[in-house]
Design a protein around this motif. Sequence first.
Motif, mmCIF file in Angstrom:
data_model
loop_
_atom_site.group_PDB
_atom_site.id
_atom_site.type_symbol
_atom_site.label_atom_id
_atom_site.label_comp_id
_atom_site.label_asym_id
_atom_site.label_seq_id
_atom_site.Cartn_x
_atom_site.Cartn_y
_atom_site.Cartn_z
ATOM 1 N N HIS A 176 0.851 -1.190 0.000
ATOM 2 C CA HIS A 176 0.000 0.000 0.000
ATOM 3 C C HIS A 176 0.891 1.246 0.000
ATOM 4 N N SER A 178 0.657 3.561 2.244
ATOM 5 C CA SER A 178 0.767 4.075 3.617
ATOM 6 C C SER A 178 2.208 4.195 4.145
ATOM 7 N N GLN A 181 3.550 7.622 4.382
ATOM 8 C CA GLN A 181 3.178 8.408 5.572
ATOM 9 C C GLN A 181 4.296 8.364 6.592
ATOM 10 N N PHE A 256 -8.537 -0.127 10.812
ATOM 11 C CA PHE A 256 -7.178 -0.179 10.264
ATOM 12 C C PHE A 256 -6.235 0.020 11.440
ATOM 13 N N THR A 259 -5.046 3.751 12.049
ATOM 14 C CA THR A 259 -5.969 4.855 12.351
ATOM 15 C C THR A 259 -6.942 4.410 13.442
ATOM 16 N N ALA A 313 -5.731 10.392 7.980
ATOM 17 C CA ALA A 313 -5.122 9.786 6.796
ATOM 18 C C ALA A 313 -6.223 9.117 5.989
ATOM 19 N N GLY A 315 -6.672 6.417 2.273
ATOM 20 C CA GLY A 315 -6.032 5.699 1.172
ATOM 21 C C GLY A 315 -7.110 5.299 0.180
HETATM 22 N N1 DAH Z 1 -3.530 1.275 3.425
HETATM 23 C C1 DAH Z 1 -4.906 0.830 3.345
HETATM 24 C C2 DAH Z 1 -5.009 -0.318 2.378
HETATM 25 O O1 DAH Z 1 -4.211 -0.462 1.515
HETATM 26 C C3 DAH Z 1 -5.793 1.945 2.932
HETATM 27 C C4 DAH Z 1 -5.906 2.982 3.994
HETATM 28 C C5 DAH Z 1 -6.873 2.885 4.946
HETATM 29 C C6 DAH Z 1 -5.033 4.019 4.046
HETATM 30 C C7 DAH Z 1 -7.030 3.825 5.933
HETATM 31 C C8 DAH Z 1 -5.144 4.982 5.047
HETATM 32 C C9 DAH Z 1 -6.165 4.857 5.992
HETATM 33 O O2 DAH Z 1 -4.323 6.027 5.143
HETATM 34 O O3 DAH Z 1 -6.293 5.802 6.958
HETATM 35 O O4 DAH Z 1 -5.908 -1.084 2.458
#
Ligand code: DAH
Length: 350
Positions: A176, A178, A181, A256, A259, A313, A315
């Motif tokens: 991902h 993330s 971040q 998640f 978060t 955040a 995504g």
């Molecule tokens: N990284 C998560 C994914 O790939 C998506 C995501 C969810 C990103 C919540 C975020 C967040 O920044 O706050 O499934």
Amino acid sequence: MNTSDWLRSFEATSAAALAWAPAETPTLDDLEKVRLRFLGRSGELTELLKNLKHLPLEDRRQFGPRAQSLKARISEFLERRRLDLECAQDLSTERSGVDVTLPAPPSGRGRLHPLTSMVSEMTEALTLMGYTLAEGPQVETDWYNFEALNIPAQHPARDAHDTFYLKDLPLLLRTHTSPVQARTMKSTAPPLKIVCPGRVFRRDAVDASHSAVFYQMEGLVVDRGVTFADLKGTLEVFMQTLLGSATRIRFRPSYFPFTEPSAQVDVNCLLCGGRGCPACKQSGWIEMLGAGVVNPNVFRLVGLDPATWSGFAFGIGVERLAMMKYRIPDIRLFYENDLRFLRQFDEDIV
Ligand code: DAH
């Protein structure tokens, strides 16, 4: 030779030279003949110039420059005609076998791949709100991809990320966006407002809605006093910029590790206008992104004090949004490079 003889031949030569009218299409041979006649070793002008030395000094001073400038005029004229002729011969099929004067076949104009334009559009929607672009590597460490995001080894959330690991190296292909971040929070002091688009990888079986390579875009805000309300307002404006001002969003509680609280964000289904269709499983809503308030553990892991800093955040999957926006039924179309598909997106390269 006395001066009056010299002058007579000079006038005759000048007249002959200036009267020389090139044939309508002179050949290089024609030009060479003229050159030899006037400027050759025993050419008419050459002889005249040689004879100058027999004239009295006074006369030499008077007529020498005239003879020289006539010579210069003739040689310049002949040289120019010679270049024109050579150029014309190069262009003709006679020499090269190719007629370069024929119009070229029309060349197709390039266009942006629909995912490239979708990513730019999404990035721009956020940069307009003051976000700056941040990028990270596609080959990532376990720490940035998981640990720093509050997903330690053995955490069940890892199961959802079918990860490609690099052979014999403690590295993986990021699952991902993330980790960008975490990288940015570690390298740059807050306040932060970043947008991170990029390619991500999962060991998913490929079908109409799954691809092992796809795009995500991450957003992150870190500042003092950031709330969930800021997140809601931001995502509403973001989605309306991308999908039109009539777009509605709704939040559903979710989970998640990075978060808390977390939410799944849906937008009203554009395909059926919210009435219900197979694409939205008759619900009128389509799940579009994950989001939430930055977990204090994440702040601690990257060395920020959660008592001072707060943030949100989100995504979002780029293909999913593009599929919704352009009503594309199968994610594989983005990766097959079938020109019949790609040509429908006729935005020219800017
Ligand atoms: N990284 C998560 C994914 O790939 C998506 C995501 C969810 C990103 C919540 C975020 C967040 O920044 O706050 O499934």
